[in-house]
Design an enzyme around this catalytic site. Sequence first.
Site, mmCIF file in Angstrom:
data_model
loop_
_atom_site.group_PDB
_atom_site.id
_atom_site.type_symbol
_atom_site.label_atom_id
_atom_site.label_comp_id
_atom_site.label_asym_id
_atom_site.label_seq_id
_atom_site.Cartn_x
_atom_site.Cartn_y
_atom_site.Cartn_z
ATOM 1 N N THR A 185 10.472 5.846 7.891
ATOM 2 C CA THR A 185 10.323 5.963 6.439
ATOM 3 C C THR A 185 11.722 6.156 5.861
ATOM 4 O OG1 THR A 185 10.090 8.343 6.555
ATOM 5 C CG2 THR A 185 8.058 7.059 6.687
ATOM 6 N N GLU A 330 3.522 4.265 6.878
ATOM 7 C CA GLU A 330 2.525 4.962 7.714
ATOM 8 C C GLU A 330 1.195 4.206 7.812
ATOM 9 O OE1 GLU A 330 4.549 6.333 5.544
ATOM 10 O OE2 GLU A 330 5.069 8.410 6.035
ATOM 11 N N LYS A 439 4.282 17.107 -15.133
ATOM 12 C CA LYS A 439 3.357 18.150 -15.592
ATOM 13 C C LYS A 439 3.828 18.662 -16.945
ATOM 14 C CE LYS A 439 1.577 20.110 -11.398
ATOM 15 N NZ LYS A 439 2.480 20.701 -10.440
ATOM 16 N N TRP A 444 -1.355 16.411 -16.734
ATOM 17 C CA TRP A 444 -0.569 15.427 -16.002
ATOM 18 C C TRP A 444 -0.305 14.186 -16.837
ATOM 19 C CZ3 TRP A 444 -2.762 14.842 -10.353
ATOM 20 C CH2 TRP A 444 -2.554 16.061 -9.676
HETATM 21 P P1 ADP Z 1 9.369 4.740 1.548
HETATM 22 O O1 ADP Z 1 9.981 4.760 2.867
HETATM 23 O O2 ADP Z 1 10.204 4.385 0.375
HETATM 24 O O3 ADP Z 1 8.442 5.899 1.287
HETATM 25 P P2 ADP Z 1 7.091 3.124 1.823
HETATM 26 O O4 ADP Z 1 6.990 1.662 1.660
HETATM 27 O O5 ADP Z 1 6.476 3.701 3.009
HETATM 28 O O6 ADP Z 1 8.571 3.415 1.702
HETATM 29 O O7 ADP Z 1 6.525 3.796 0.501
HETATM 30 C C1 ADP Z 1 5.168 3.946 0.300
HETATM 31 C C2 ADP Z 1 4.901 4.394 -1.100
HETATM 32 O O8 ADP Z 1 5.232 3.371 -2.036
HETATM 33 C C3 ADP Z 1 3.442 4.670 -1.364
HETATM 34 O O9 ADP Z 1 3.073 5.946 -0.897
HETATM 35 C C4 ADP Z 1 3.383 4.557 -2.877
HETATM 36 O O10 ADP Z 1 3.830 5.734 -3.504
HETATM 37 C C5 ADP Z 1 4.388 3.470 -3.169
HETATM 38 N N1 ADP Z 1 3.687 2.207 -3.381
HETATM 39 C C6 ADP Z 1 3.498 1.204 -2.508
HETATM 40 N N2 ADP Z 1 2.830 0.185 -3.078
HETATM 41 C C7 ADP Z 1 2.582 0.545 -4.356
HETATM 42 C C8 ADP Z 1 1.932 -0.073 -5.470
HETATM 43 N N3 ADP Z 1 1.409 -1.286 -5.400
HETATM 44 N N4 ADP Z 1 1.878 0.622 -6.624
HETATM 45 C C9 ADP Z 1 2.397 1.860 -6.734
HETATM 46 N N5 ADP Z 1 3.036 2.486 -5.736
HETATM 47 C C10 ADP Z 1 3.128 1.844 -4.554
#
Ligand code: ADP
Length: 539
Positions: A185, A330, A439, A444
């Site tokens: 990640t 993940e 917040k 929210w």
């Molecule tokens: P990083 O390593 O930056 O966390 P990831 O690709 O694993 O990279 O990030 C996942 C996160 O990206 C998700 O938990 C979510 O918050 C965001 N995400 C992914 N796809 C979308 C989407 N279509 N719309 C909004 N948020 C998204």
Amino acid sequence: MLPGLMQSFPLQISTILKHVEVAHHDREIVSRLVDEPIWRYTYGGLGKRSAQLAHLIRHLGVRPGDRVSSLAWNTHRHMELFYGVTGTGAVLHTANPRLSDDQIIFTINHAESLVLFYDRTFAALVDRLKPQMPTVKHYVLLSDEERFDPGKVDAICYEAAIAAEPDRFDWPTFDENAGAFLCYTSGTTGDPKGVLYSHRSVVLHGLAGGLSGAFGLSAFDVVMPCSSLYHANAWGLPFAGAINGCKFVLPCEKMDAGSLHELIETEGVTFTGGVPTIWTMYLDYLARTGKSAGALKRVVIGGSAVPRAMAQTFQTVYGVSVLQIWGMTETSPLGVVATPTPSLAAKGEDEMNDVIWTRQGRFQFGVELKIVDDNGDDLPHDGESSGALLVRGPWVLEKYYRAQMSALDENGWFDTGDIATLDPQGFMRITDRKKDVIKSGGEWISSIDIENAAVACPGVRVAAVVGVFHPKWEERPILIIERHDGADLTEADVRVFLEPHIVKWWTPDLVLFDTVPLTATGKIDKKQIRDRYKNALAG
Ligand code: ADP
């Protein structure tokens, strides 16, 4: 229970390679490279060269279970690593070159990689980091012989090394639960965490990705992955596309709109995908030049929220369907994909588009989702209640690499860190990441909803909303806008535009014009923006 009597045939990545070699032997793979001419071959060639690579890593001492790292772009050589390394039972760690030096070192050392394959772009980076990567015994430069200068580079030349190897490899059979890919990640909060995909999870994820309710791939598709191979395996496209016999077009690092357009036109790309920032630039380019999107039919977009205006422009101006995907490293990463259903279609195009342009996606077989409140109690699928999004399924992480503890709750659910709603039609909508929720006075505010509204305003290229400290309301939203080149948009214009689209108390307290920083995975870097403007409303 009566035991089933069918073969327990392991789901291994090498079975995909063996399949494409016989079923789609002559289907093409085209690749741009850092500083070499465009490369063309077929799945037959991919099979042979992956076998040569497998022999090479064996000779370099890599055994099943050992880790090998790559620092590489979207090229055919990286695809060969995807198949050749994993086929032997070794694990490919796809390092993310957009991380900081310290984080790259951290991930390679954490993986304890024995070999590092790298594109020429990273030659200086690798030279700089070498002394700090004690486990790496061999460096292999992904280069042809012509451009490889042994006097200048302390590495093995990829093309010379694999040319010396046989082009058949007896792919071993092993447990489908063996590790195949190690993806970290991006570590915006703390050290990057390793997610170790198994052969079984990769194959199942690849099968699911091609389904009609997901990417809907067929042998007639020409697929160009523009999400990086090092970021959650380019959303599984190297496998979903191969399982379906698609032609591949690989853009290397050349993701600027002009270069992508050229490949789309000349190679007949029908399907592509990547993070929203790439498509903002692409649509901008098409509008500026008056060019068409060629044979392009579908674009899968995700990683951050897809602005409704983007999906609408693609569909109504260029006849291209946008498939929004939500997922994370993940979850391999496919979680949900926004595709139509008969009951939505029955409501008419406008209502259907309203749903599929504004939701992250709908339930896909294989990934279970639920939302819970602060006490962990299930919330209804009413499209209104929002809560923490939990997932489970065969391609969802169980435990981070080298972690002692499971990452799941006692019922096997993984908390995604996202806040979402689920509706009765099976669609999920992300309202925020937990850490980005604003917040205000105990209520929210969804930063994503305001961004989505703002980015539809003419002249806005990127819009970012963060919550910053406010002496009375705890936090209030501020809106940072990056304008299109030449746009003379003012704060007043933005406010007038936003008024009918968001509730009054969500209106940002400040509208600023600035560049919007991005993370290593191409998302808006809200942490940096919050740091930059933390006292903007302090009074
Ligand atoms: P990083 O390593 O930056 O966390 P990831 O690709 O694993 O990279 O990030 C996942 C996160 O990206 C998700 O938990 C979510 O918050 C965001 N995400 C992914 N796809 C979308 C989407 N279509 N719309 C909004 N948020 C998204």
